[in-house]
Design an enzyme around this catalytic site. Structure first.
Site, PDB file in Angstrom:
ATOM      1  N   CYS A  40      49.235 -43.647   2.629  1.00 49.95           N
ATOM      2  CA  CYS A  40      48.759 -43.228   3.944  1.00 49.95           C
ATOM      3  C   CYS A  40      47.242 -43.101   3.938  1.00 49.95           C
ATOM      4  O   CYS A  40      46.705 -42.041   3.598  1.00 49.95           O
ATOM      5  CB  CYS A  40      49.414 -41.910   4.356  1.00 49.95           C
ATOM      6  SG  CYS A  40      48.884 -41.362   5.980  1.00 49.95           S
TER       7      CYS A  40
ATOM      8  N   CYS B 107      45.909 -40.321   6.106  1.00 50.21           N
ATOM      9  CA  CYS B 107      46.021 -38.951   5.580  1.00 50.21           C
ATOM     10  C   CYS B 107      44.978 -38.710   4.483  1.00 50.21           C
ATOM     11  O   CYS B 107      44.421 -37.633   4.380  1.00 50.21           O
ATOM     12  CB  CYS B 107      47.399 -38.704   4.958  1.00 50.21           C
ATOM     13  SG  CYS B 107      48.764 -39.421   5.841  1.00 50.21           S
ATOM     14  N   ASP B 108      44.769 -39.713   3.612  1.00 50.56           N
ATOM     15  CA  ASP B 108      44.011 -39.476   2.384  1.00 50.56           C
ATOM     16  C   ASP B 108      42.627 -40.116   2.342  1.00 50.56           C
ATOM     17  O   ASP B 108      41.814 -39.786   1.482  1.00 50.56           O
ATOM     18  CB  ASP B 108      44.809 -40.024   1.182  1.00 50.56           C
ATOM     19  CG  ASP B 108      46.173 -39.358   1.051  1.00 50.56           C
ATOM     20  OD1 ASP B 108      46.281 -38.174   1.437  1.00 50.56           O
ATOM     21  OD2 ASP B 108      47.119 -40.008   0.588  1.00 50.56           O
TER      22      ASP B 108
END
Ligand code: FAD
Ligand code: NDP
Length: 317
Positions: free
Chosen positions: A141, A144-145
């Site tokens: 992701c 997300c990261d």
């Protein structure tokens, strides 16, 4: 084993399909009970859109809306209309007779109708080094990261050629020094608009007919061994981030042996319907859709599932 009263309808899932079904079922006075999961399939309650930033194609938001915020709003709308939401994951079901049985571990719930809206989860590659560098450079992701300090101004790699890979590569250009896309064929699967965005970015390079074969590093990922699938030649690509965007697996393990699935695990439904082969069991959203896989189509089929469940129940009153 703890046993509960028989519900009219239980909804399993927490993405746009589940919440649209909940809103319609609640407004139809079916008092839906919704199990939203607790990191089910590794994804937060709210589903796949909790892993993205801007959603630009959901109607009603001309300036776009942040994915997690869109899901918070859907959840709030479900609650407002009277849906009851439980933050737990369904571990198995028994659909052999009605009322259907739904289990959260040892706790049994029963319902006259069931709506399955458990979506899908990002696939992994099982490369040598993948487990070692998972979350130490490897992620499924980017959204997300990608902003983590470890990726700032570093060479980054994205695997895949679909809309997700294009979106993630574009997003990563905000942080990385460069972004290399590894595409296993000679063309992208992504929509033309996404392709254009990627091709216009000076920071993104596409390596065609290429796949990762090993993740290497020390404490953190430092490189990806890449194979040219045509020539078989391999080379080591410098990389501090390796982001998978290679598609999803439907979240149907808990249905094993209870509901007919296709060869890749998607729930089978009747044409132009969310009805499964078991009367009273309906499936909507990405868990049954291998073609469109969009928030708005998931929401649309959630609406269909609730209406079909309502008809099913009223015919039996
Ligand atoms: P999901 O969103 O997959 O949610 C299902 C959820 O149910 C799971 O995540 C989990 O929380 C829960 N669950 C699973 N198993 C269980 C269980 N056993 N018990 C209880 N709960 C369970 N689409 C767009 O239209 N526009 C976009 O801009 C867009 N961007 C995207 C970006 C990314 C990075 C990704 C991965 C997808 C994107 N999509 C986009 C696709 C969109 O997110 C999906 O089509 C949509 O979320 C599918 O909704 P769903 O309701 O079927 O299920
Ligand atoms: P897709 O299944 O569409 O694409 C997966 C990509 O990964 C394909 O290019 C595929 O290659 C490649 N791939 C699969 N397995 C491997 C492997 N083992 N090794 C190397 N490459 C591999 O998944 P997405 O997550 O991109 O998209 C899912 C759905 O979500 C789509 O419907 C998409 O439209 C939607 N979405 C929409 C967005 C938007 O509208 N803004 C943003 C993101 C997703 P090949 O092409 O050869 O099969």
């Amino acid at each position: 084993m703890a046993e509960q009263n028989v519900e009219k309808v239980i909804i399993i899932g927490s993405g746009p399909a589940a919440h649209t079904a909940a809103i319609y079922a609640a407004r139809a006075e079916l008092k839906p009970l919704l199990f939203e999961g607790f990191l089910a399939g590794g994804v937060a309650a709210g589903g796949q859109l909790t892993t993205t930033t801007e959603v630009e194609n959901f109607p009603g938001f001309p300036d776009g809306i942040n994915g997690p915020e869109l899901m918070d709003r859907m959840r709030a709308q479900s609650l407002k209309h009277g849906a009851r939401i439980v933050t737990d994951t369904v571990t198995r079901v028994d659909l052999s007779s009605r009322p259907f049985k739904v289990y959260l571990g040892e706790t049994e719930h029963r319902a006259e109708a069931l709506i399955v809206a458990t979506g899908a989860t990002a696939k992994r590659l099982a490369l040598p080094g993948e487990d070692r560098y998972w979350q130490k450079g490897i992620s499924a992701c980017a959204v997300c990261d990608g902003a983590l300090p470890v990726f700032r101004n570093q060479p980054l790699v994205v695997v895949g050629g679909g809309d997700s890979s294009c979106e993630e590569a574009t997003y990563l250009t905000k942080f990385g020094k460069s972004v290399t896309m590894l595409v296993r064929r000679d063309e992208l699967r992504a929509s033309k608009a996404m392709q254009a965005r990627v091709k216009a970015s000076p920071k993104i390079a596409i390596e065609w007919s290429s796949v990762p074969v090993e993740a290497v590093g020390d404490k953190q990922l430092t490189g990806v061994r890449v194979r040219d699938v045509k020539s078989g030649a391999e080379r080591l690509l410098d990389a501090r981030g390796l982001f998978y965007a290679i598609g999803h697996t439907p979240n149907t393990e808990f249905l094993e042996g209870q509901l007919p699935l296709d060869g890749t695990g998607y729930v089978l439904t009747k044409p132009d319907s969310t009805a499964t082969s078991i009367p009273g069991v309906f499936a909507c959203g990405d868990v049954k859709d291998r073609v469109y896989r969009q928030a708005v189509t998931a929401a649309g089929s959630g609406c269909m599932a609730a209406i079909e469940a309502e008809h099913f129940l009223s015919e039996r009153e």
